[in-house]
Design an enzyme around this catalytic site. Sequence first.
Site, PDB file in Angstrom:
ATOM      1  N   ASP A   1      -0.205 -13.091  24.771  1.00 22.30           N
ATOM      2  CA  ASP A   1      -0.190 -14.294  23.934  1.00 22.30           C
ATOM      3  C   ASP A   1       1.271 -14.652  23.687  1.00 22.30           C
ATOM      4  OD1 ASP A   1      -0.116 -16.127  21.889  1.00 22.30           O
ATOM      5  OD2 ASP A   1      -1.694 -15.174  20.705  1.00 22.30           O
TER       6      ASP A   1
ATOM      7  N   TYR B   1      -1.477 -11.826  14.915  1.00 20.23           N
ATOM      8  CA  TYR B   1      -2.145 -13.125  14.715  1.00 20.23           C
ATOM      9  C   TYR B   1      -2.304 -13.837  16.051  1.00 20.23           C
ATOM     10  CZ  TYR B   1      -3.369 -17.702  12.867  1.00 20.23           C
ATOM     11  OH  TYR B   1      -4.025 -18.879  12.582  1.00 20.23           O
TER      12      TYR B   1
ATOM     13  N   LYS C   1       2.117 -24.245  21.142  1.00 24.34           N
ATOM     14  CA  LYS C   1       3.330 -24.654  20.401  1.00 24.34           C
ATOM     15  C   LYS C   1       4.331 -25.427  21.261  1.00 24.34           C
ATOM     16  CE  LYS C   1       2.857 -21.071  16.887  1.00 24.34           C
ATOM     17  NZ  LYS C   1       2.703 -21.476  15.517  1.00 24.34           N
TER      18      LYS C   1
HETATM   19  N1  PMP Z   1      -1.132 -16.994  18.888  1.00 19.13           N
HETATM   20  C1  PMP Z   1       0.028 -16.813  18.240  1.00 19.13           C
HETATM   21  C2  PMP Z   1       0.925 -15.674  18.619  1.00 19.13           C
HETATM   22  C3  PMP Z   1       0.395 -17.682  17.205  1.00 19.13           C
HETATM   23  O1  PMP Z   1       1.543 -17.496  16.546  1.00 19.13           O
HETATM   24  C4  PMP Z   1      -0.475 -18.753  16.888  1.00 19.13           C
HETATM   25  C5  PMP Z   1      -0.128 -19.755  15.792  1.00 19.13           C
HETATM   26  N2  PMP Z   1       0.815 -19.402  14.882  1.00 19.13           N
HETATM   27  C6  PMP Z   1      -1.662 -18.897  17.599  1.00 19.13           C
HETATM   28  C7  PMP Z   1      -1.959 -18.008  18.599  1.00 19.13           C
HETATM   29  C8  PMP Z   1      -2.615 -20.013  17.295  1.00 19.13           C
HETATM   30  O2  PMP Z   1      -2.092 -21.236  17.700  1.00 19.13           O
HETATM   31  P1  PMP Z   1      -2.604 -22.579  16.989  1.00 19.13           P
HETATM   32  O3  PMP Z   1      -2.102 -22.573  15.586  1.00 19.13           O
HETATM   33  O4  PMP Z   1      -2.024 -23.674  17.850  1.00 19.13           O
HETATM   34  O5  PMP Z   1      -4.097 -22.580  17.046  1.00 19.13           O
END
Ligand code: PMP
Length: 382
Positions: free
Chosen positions: A197, A114, A224
Amino acid sequence: MGPPPPRIVRGRGHRVQDEHGRWLVDANNNFAVLALGHANAAVTDAVSAAARDGACFGLPTPWEGQLAEMVVARVSHAEQARFTNSGTEAVMTAVRLARALTGREKVLGIAGSYHGSSDVALAIKAGVDDPTRPDVVTVPLNDVDRLEATFAAHGSDLALVILDLLPNYAGFEPVTQAFLERTRQLCDEHGTLLAFDEVISFRLARGGLQSTTSVTPDLTVLGKLIGGGLPIGAVLGSEHTLRPLSPLSESPIESSGTFTGNPVSIRAGIACLTQYDDQQIDRLNSLGEALLDRLVGHLPPGWTVRGVGSLVRVMPPEGEGAGPARQAFWWAAHRRGFVLMPSGLMALSSPMSEEVVARLGEAVLESAEEVASMVRYNEGRE
Ligand code: PMP
């Protein structure tokens, strides 16, 4: 979770209170954001001060540079950072940047991983060849053979490989050193950029999870934690790599946003990272290890637990019943006064004591046993 989901009216430290006044121990922490727990005093002060000083401006603030310096100091390959409003946007920016730098379209990710809710990210999460998305290819986690085959077929079209070093939805197992090294080699051979990421995994070490490997990416995506509980994202890289994101560069690419770098998120992020030092990180990771120790070998047959530092995930047996079992597990923990993530992931926070984590462990074991016995009963085995 629901309908209806429990509705939360406030959070303090390691707990949240629902609209009926019931306090719950929060191991969700807004999907791993809140490493310092809820309403941390310094973060709350920073947010109030920022709101009092004016919540947003059409010009940069000094704090934007300060937070950029803080994250760049932690991520060894980075020289600059560009902020966005979310992890999703930061991933989108990394993809757009890689496409501009390489003149190519395709993005490779780990099937099921994700990376937010952009179209490209969701195609990676779907993890199946989609003829309507020829710009996305995926390989199973840690499958070096498939990685090599994919590069052999698409290498000259690949703009970017994006990897979460601990992909929750792809099984929550770390990417292996062998897979990482081969990815780096293949990216170098084919002129493809590599992004990590670390939107979730940044909480696990001062320099992110990448600081525990010898492989260096070209781009790092954060989110985050670095906003202290307010919306944020960031793309980090060398000055050279990030140059097209500057409006002053020769051929800039679009990376604007009305609220990007807003001082409320930024000042909350500074207050959070100032406190989130080695000592805090080590303590939180030790609490996670204690939780993992308590769970390993004590869950019902077929259940799995995996963990890295302050992140621990419990999963019911795979197969048809996994979805309903995950839901039932979540509600069983909720009945005992604990909030998990729907996936069974738990992200600890620094206000948690050893005693709270021990109680969390017991609640998880009891909840898993309750669900397992329900399944046995439904299958006529009990
Ligand atoms: N990358 C990862 C690994 C995530 O866990 C998330 C959100 N859970 C995102 C990107 C997307 O971040 P956001 O919800 O702030 O758009």
